[in-house]
Design a protein around this motif. Sequence first.
Motif, PDB file in Angstrom:
ATOM      1  N   LEU A 209       0.967  -1.218   0.055  1.00  0.00           N
ATOM      2  CA  LEU A 209      -0.052   0.103   0.023  1.00  0.00           C
ATOM      3  C   LEU A 209       0.805   1.146  -0.107  1.00  0.00           C
ATOM      4  N   LEU A 210       2.097   1.068   0.730  1.00  0.00           N
ATOM      5  CA  LEU A 210       2.758   2.532   0.837  1.00  0.00           C
ATOM      6  C   LEU A 210       3.318   2.683  -0.640  1.00  0.00           C
ATOM      7  N   ARG A 211       3.886   1.550  -1.271  1.00  0.00           N
ATOM      8  CA  ARG A 211       4.576   1.661  -2.584  1.00  0.00           C
ATOM      9  C   ARG A 211       3.280   2.447  -3.613  1.00  0.00           C
ATOM     10  N   SER A 212       2.188   1.676  -3.622  1.00  0.00           N
ATOM     11  CA  SER A 212       1.019   2.366  -4.200  1.00  0.00           C
ATOM     12  C   SER A 212       0.791   3.787  -4.056  1.00  0.00           C
ATOM     13  N   SER A 213       0.778   4.104  -2.890  1.00  0.00           N
ATOM     14  CA  SER A 213       0.665   5.486  -2.333  1.00  0.00           C
ATOM     15  C   SER A 213       1.781   6.417  -3.002  1.00  0.00           C
ATOM     16  N   HIS A 214       2.982   6.069  -2.728  1.00  0.00           N
ATOM     17  CA  HIS A 214       4.185   6.769  -3.300  1.00  0.00           C
ATOM     18  C   HIS A 214       4.162   6.946  -5.042  1.00  0.00           C
ATOM     19  N   SER A 215       3.613   5.859  -5.447  1.00  0.00           N
ATOM     20  CA  SER A 215       3.396   5.843  -6.999  1.00  0.00           C
ATOM     21  C   SER A 215       2.375   6.943  -7.423  1.00  0.00           C
ATOM     22  N   ASN A 216       1.206   6.881  -6.427  1.00  0.00           N
ATOM     23  CA  ASN A 216       0.223   7.817  -6.971  1.00  0.00           C
ATOM     24  C   ASN A 216       0.808   9.286  -6.714  1.00  0.00           C
ATOM     25  N   GLU A 217       1.276   9.447  -5.651  1.00  0.00           N
ATOM     26  CA  GLU A 217       1.973  10.839  -5.162  1.00  0.00           C
ATOM     27  C   GLU A 217       3.037  11.214  -6.364  1.00  0.00           C
ATOM     28  N   ARG A 218       3.907  10.408  -6.767  1.00  0.00           N
ATOM     29  CA  ARG A 218       4.835  10.532  -7.998  1.00  0.00           C
ATOM     30  C   ARG A 218       4.026  11.037  -9.249  1.00  0.00           C
ATOM     31  N   ASP A 219       2.805  10.415  -9.365  1.00  0.00           N
ATOM     32  CA  ASP A 219       1.976  10.601 -10.520  1.00  0.00           C
ATOM     33  C   ASP A 219       1.371  12.050 -10.548  1.00  0.00           C
ATOM     34  N   LEU A 220       0.699  12.117  -9.360  1.00  0.00           N
ATOM     35  CA  LEU A 220       0.136  13.400  -8.917  1.00  0.00           C
ATOM     36  C   LEU A 220       1.092  14.711  -9.258  1.00  0.00           C
ATOM     37  N   LEU A 221       2.329  14.399  -8.701  1.00  0.00           N
ATOM     38  CA  LEU A 221       3.365  15.610  -8.861  1.00  0.00           C
ATOM     39  C   LEU A 221       3.601  15.861 -10.597  1.00  0.00           C
ATOM     40  N   GLU A 222       3.748  14.673 -11.090  1.00  0.00           N
ATOM     41  CA  GLU A 222       4.124  14.873 -12.587  1.00  0.00           C
ATOM     42  C   GLU A 222       2.991  15.425 -13.307  1.00  0.00           C
ATOM     43  N   LYS A 223       1.785  15.166 -13.085  1.00  0.00           N
ATOM     44  CA  LYS A 223       0.432  15.781 -13.712  1.00  0.00           C
ATOM     45  C   LYS A 223       0.569  17.249 -13.503  1.00  0.00           C
ATOM     46  N   SER A 224       0.811  17.725 -12.037  1.00  0.00           N
ATOM     47  CA  SER A 224       0.796  18.991 -11.575  1.00  0.00           C
ATOM     48  C   SER A 224       1.748  19.667 -12.412  1.00  0.00           C
ATOM     49  N   TYR A 225       2.941  19.117 -12.703  1.00  0.00           N
ATOM     50  CA  TYR A 225       3.970  19.662 -13.327  1.00  0.00           C
ATOM     51  C   TYR A 225       3.456  19.822 -14.850  1.00  0.00           C
ATOM     52  N   GLN A 226       3.038  18.992 -15.397  1.00  0.00           N
ATOM     53  CA  GLN A 226       2.758  18.964 -16.760  1.00  0.00           C
ATOM     54  C   GLN A 226       1.850  19.794 -17.069  1.00  0.00           C
ATOM     55  N   SER A 227       0.779  19.976 -16.070  1.00  0.00           N
ATOM     56  CA  SER A 227      -0.451  20.910 -16.220  1.00  0.00           C
ATOM     57  C   SER A 227       0.106  22.413 -16.005  1.00  0.00           C
ATOM     58  N   GLU A 228       1.115  22.669 -15.138  1.00  0.00           N
ATOM     59  CA  GLU A 228       1.416  24.131 -14.914  1.00  0.00           C
ATOM     60  C   GLU A 228       2.364  24.199 -15.820  1.00  0.00           C
ATOM     61  N   THR A 229       3.152  23.375 -16.557  1.00  0.00           N
ATOM     62  CA  THR A 229       3.592  23.739 -17.539  1.00  0.00           C
ATOM     63  C   THR A 229       3.137  24.102 -18.826  1.00  0.00           C
ATOM     64  N   SER A 230       1.978  23.365 -19.091  1.00  0.00           N
ATOM     65  CA  SER A 230       1.185  23.637 -20.210  1.00  0.00           C
ATOM     66  C   SER A 230       0.563  25.095 -20.245  1.00  0.00           C
ATOM     67  N   THR A 231       0.104  25.386 -19.103  1.00  0.00           N
ATOM     68  CA  THR A 231      -0.356  26.588 -18.666  1.00  0.00           C
ATOM     69  C   THR A 231       0.515  27.680 -19.165  1.00  0.00           C
ATOM     70  N   HIS A 232       1.650  27.377 -18.467  1.00  0.00           N
ATOM     71  CA  HIS A 232       2.813  28.385 -18.588  1.00  0.00           C
ATOM     72  C   HIS A 232       3.181  28.545 -20.288  1.00  0.00           C
ATOM     73  N   ASN A 233       3.338  27.661 -20.976  1.00  0.00           N
ATOM     74  CA  ASN A 233       3.448  27.684 -22.357  1.00  0.00           C
ATOM     75  C   ASN A 233       2.306  28.174 -23.024  1.00  0.00           C
ATOM     76  N   LYS A 234       1.131  27.971 -22.716  1.00  0.00           N
ATOM     77  CA  LYS A 234       0.005  28.490 -23.588  1.00  0.00           C
ATOM     78  C   LYS A 234      -0.026  30.142 -23.232  1.00  0.00           C
ATOM     79  N   ASN A 235       0.221  30.573 -21.946  1.00  0.00           N
ATOM     80  CA  ASN A 235       0.151  31.936 -21.481  1.00  0.00           C
ATOM     81  C   ASN A 235       1.362  32.581 -22.346  1.00  0.00           C
ATOM     82  N   TRP A 236       2.390  32.266 -22.430  1.00  0.00           N
ATOM     83  CA  TRP A 236       3.647  32.695 -23.026  1.00  0.00           C
ATOM     84  C   TRP A 236       3.326  32.756 -24.667  1.00  0.00           C
ATOM     85  N   ASP A 237       2.487  31.620 -25.174  1.00  0.00           N
ATOM     86  CA  ASP A 237       2.419  31.767 -26.402  1.00  0.00           C
ATOM     87  C   ASP A 237       1.438  32.814 -26.905  1.00  0.00           C
TER      88      ASP A 237
END
Length: 272
Positions: free
Chosen positions: A54-82
């Motif tokens: 369960l700990l491994r699954s939770s950690h994997s979910n945390e990493r996925d959430l962080l990467e999704k947050s990064y991709q989302s913020e990067t996408s927003t950043h790029n769109k704003n600058w475009d």
Amino acid sequence: MDCDSPLLSIEQQLSTLEEEKRKLEQLEMYSEVDNITKKIVDLRQRLKKKQIDLLRSSHSNERDLLEKSYQSETSTHNKNWDNIIEAYYEKCQIELDEFHKKHKEDLASERERLENTLHMIFKPSAALLNMIKCKEKAVKVGKYAEAQTLLNQIEEAKVFEENRFAEQKKNAVEQGLVNFRQVYEKKIQNLKKRHQAGLNELEIQRISENDVLQKKYENLRRDMENTQKIMKNIHEGKHTTAAGRHHQSPNKTFYSTSSSSPSTAFRNNADS
């Protein structure tokens, strides 16, 4: 929660067995105590395995959430600058169009000014003036045939010299316009250089903000990895530092019903 149900079931079983073990010890039924002890050891191993999974699954979910947050913020950043860059291009194009339009109007005005103000008045050549005098003398002395011949030559020479004068004046006007266009070209090149300099500044700012964004998530990843490593070591009984003991004792159940999920600490850290 559903994910806690298997753990809760094992914990309840352990609690029941521990209570039964105490009663049997009081009754000095040691053979039964030994059997129950083996069951307790087996349950604890199963509990630990489930906790780790369960700990491994939770950690994997945390990493996925962080990467999704990064991709989302990067996408927003790029769109704003475009959008910023596109708006800047549009602004520059409007300035260029207005500059071209004004130049076209100024060019017409300059042509008219040159044509009207050039100090170029047609003057007959010395040869033409001499032919005119000869023609006048021929008329005075009654040499009309000679005068007619001279008159024809005068008209022909006059047309030639007037055409030559018109061509010279035209060349002078065109040269004046060439000079005018050269000044315009310098101005338009300077304007384009200013536009490019402004674009360069925007690109530098964009890269700088992107670097800040990347560094932010690099720090979040590093903090998350450190936190997850501490949690994993605690749960496996490997962590012995003060920091590890501060988080949780390895003897405690990681996902007990009274504790929060491991993602809570990460989310709080990310939100802050």
